[in-house]
Scaffold this active site. Structure first.
Site, PDB file in Angstrom:
ATOM      1  N   SER A 162       6.736   1.956  16.470  1.00 28.69           N
ATOM      2  CA  SER A 162       5.434   2.591  16.727  1.00 28.69           C
ATOM      3  C   SER A 162       4.586   1.898  17.776  1.00 28.69           C
ATOM      4  O   SER A 162       3.826   2.562  18.481  1.00 28.69           O
ATOM      5  CB  SER A 162       4.652   2.707  15.420  1.00 28.69           C
ATOM      6  OG  SER A 162       4.554   1.452  14.789  1.00 28.69           O
TER       7      SER A 162
ATOM      8  N   GLY B 260       0.831  -1.202   0.000  1.00 28.99           N
ATOM      9  CA  GLY B 260       0.000   0.000   0.000  1.00 28.99           C
ATOM     10  C   GLY B 260       0.858   1.242   0.000  1.00 28.99           C
ATOM     11  O   GLY B 260       1.044   1.886   1.039  1.00 28.99           O
TER      12      GLY B 260
END
Lengths: 328, 328
Positions: free
Chosen positions: B313, B217
């Site tokens: 993250s 993506g």
């Protein structure tokens, strides 16, 4: 099963030796973080402080004791070299410490030690002498090599300098947290626990101190009950760092005078601990490193609302095996 | 595939907003550790600094932006409540932030969201409104709820206060490490990356900044190339935190002016990253959190001998899935 009396040990280490060790390892060993999880605290009802030696150099607390012992070598000992034995974390720790100090290292390891540990030890420049786990006695082989080649023997736990080095784990923890109500420590040969006892005695004398063994090998508990070192067959347990057959003489000399109790945890509780560390603390911890949390979990009601420390001894899990255990 | 032009954004956040956010979240968000691994550094040939938001409250950096946004509510907004939407880490972060600030929270989540994430969000006191992932548009549902019930909408990334909050990750990193040569940041909707750009601009203007997307993506890369936001179908990737279909307008407004490049990493490199984190750093990191390391690994030669930061993250991996991926 045989027993023997602890020898009188005039050179038993004291807290001053832990302080000296802290100065020697500074800049070489990591000052590892103390981590907490609010969610795990809520689940346990206990304010829990994890001292994370899985972040230590070579992946376990063993680096501290090994480096402290080697850094006390005389120039002559340094030049001649050292010999040690271990199938696990101590061999990597001692090989790395020797490399850093420029000391030739010979390590006696079982033929069937995990390939990753053999490779890591070799990678640190150690010469490996293998033996058959079912035939040879590694301590004896190392002792013979020491005599033959003029090497200094550094045993994995039964040594004043090793104990003093391991004591720096608990010294750092208590300096950061202040006095705790209890401390849970993995117990194999007794290096980490004896070192913890020295630091607790000096920095948190009101803190209850517990050694935690695998249920399959409770020689420490038996020894404490009998007042003498009990030797057992190598236990079958996931906690490969605690598959020792007896506590060291120097170690027992300290433990018998200091620990509140020695308790045990079954293997399935170690797996639960591994899952808790991954879920709540995002940490990879080897089974031996889960002994403290596993024992606390079972006794959480007793420590409700208290401040409790847990020593996480190491993180050197074989990845395939770790993944398999985690999947449950 | 459709495209649209970024709106002119006079209220785009600046570094001053990151500084304000840092003051607001202090005492609520963790100042997460920056970890290193000598062995991984040697393997990569790069001096690498990992900012570990897997240790953040609710398990990811999302807590920072959510808390910052909610803490700016007026008393009237607080009393009326907030609404948000996310299948992932943002929902837990916003529910927990709302709970801490005493703000009623409604979260729009897909019916088939992982049970653990639904349970965690509910556990923080959030009211959950479910929708069918293949039929409904969560942003639209949340917007309708906001209008209907007088709630304030807190989007997961396309909001100045959210971006400013996420900027505190990089602010903390650079305050600890000093200027770096490069920084690799996971990229989904662009909250973490846009925030990083603000901090880099103020604290390390010479630092090259890279957003890293899943290969499946690469809408961010396409958007940067075209100079306008490109919208794609939700990508199939292990990096579920980066399955966004387009970068936010506020986010893109910053990124187009600041990032050095947007690059991609394939799923198998994310799995390699998870294994590296477990082996070398003893950390559990979710696939999205491995984007930065995966991208650096592929370009290690380019950064040989340099000082490079990597934002980790989050660590909210489903344990079964994590174990399966780790086993390889």
């Amino acid at each position: 099963m045989t027993t023997r009396l602890p020898a009188p040990l005039p050179d038993s280490p004291v807290y001053r030796d832990v302080q000296d060790a802290a100065r020697r390892i500074e800049g070489y060993a990591h000052r590892t973080p103390v981590l907490r999880s609010r969610m795990l605290d809520e689940a346990l009802g206990v304010e829990t402080y994890f001292k994370c030696e899985n972040f230590q150099r070579t992946g376990s607390f063993k680096f501290r004791g090994a480096f402290n012992a080697l850094s006390r070598f005389t120039p002559r000992q340094r030049a001649a070299g050292m010999v040690s034995y271990s199938s696990g974390n101590h061999s990597q720790a001692v090989a790395r410490s020797a490399q850093l100090l420029g000391i030739p290292a010979t390590i006696v390891m079982p033929l069937d030690a995990p390939a990753s540990k053999l490779a890591a030890t070799k990678g640190y420049g150690g010469e490996i002498v293998t033996y058959d786990r079912y035939e040879g006695d590694p301590a004896q082989i190392a002792g013979a090599l020491a005599a033959e080649r003029g090497l200094t023997l550094v045993p994995p736990f039964d040594h004043p300098d090793v104990i003093a080095g391991q004591g720096t784990v608990t010294k750092e923890l208590l300096e950061e947290t202040g006095p705790l109500d209890a401390l849970f420590v993995p117990l194999g040969g007794g290096g980490l626990l004896a070192g913890a006892a020295l630091a607790v005695g000096a920095l948190a004398p009101g803190c209850e101190l517990f050694g935690v063994e695998p249920e399959a090998g409770d020689d420490g508990r038996q020894s404490l009950r009998r007042g003498e070192i009990v030797r057992i067959e190598a236990p079958r347990t996931l906690a490969d760092g605690a598959q020792t057959t007896e506590i060291g003489a120097y170690n027992f000399d300290i433990l018998r005078r200091t620990v509140s109790d020695i308790i045990t945890a079954p293997d399935d509780a170690l797996v639960e601990g591994m899952r808790d560390f991954a879920t709540y603390l995002k940490l990879v911890v080897e089974p031996t490193g889960c002994l403290g949390l596993a024992a606390l979990r079972e006794r959480a009601a007793r420590w409700r609302g208290k401040r409790v420390g847990v020593l996480v001894s190491g993180g050197n899990a074989d990845l395939e095996r770790y993944a398999r255990l985690l999947a449950g």
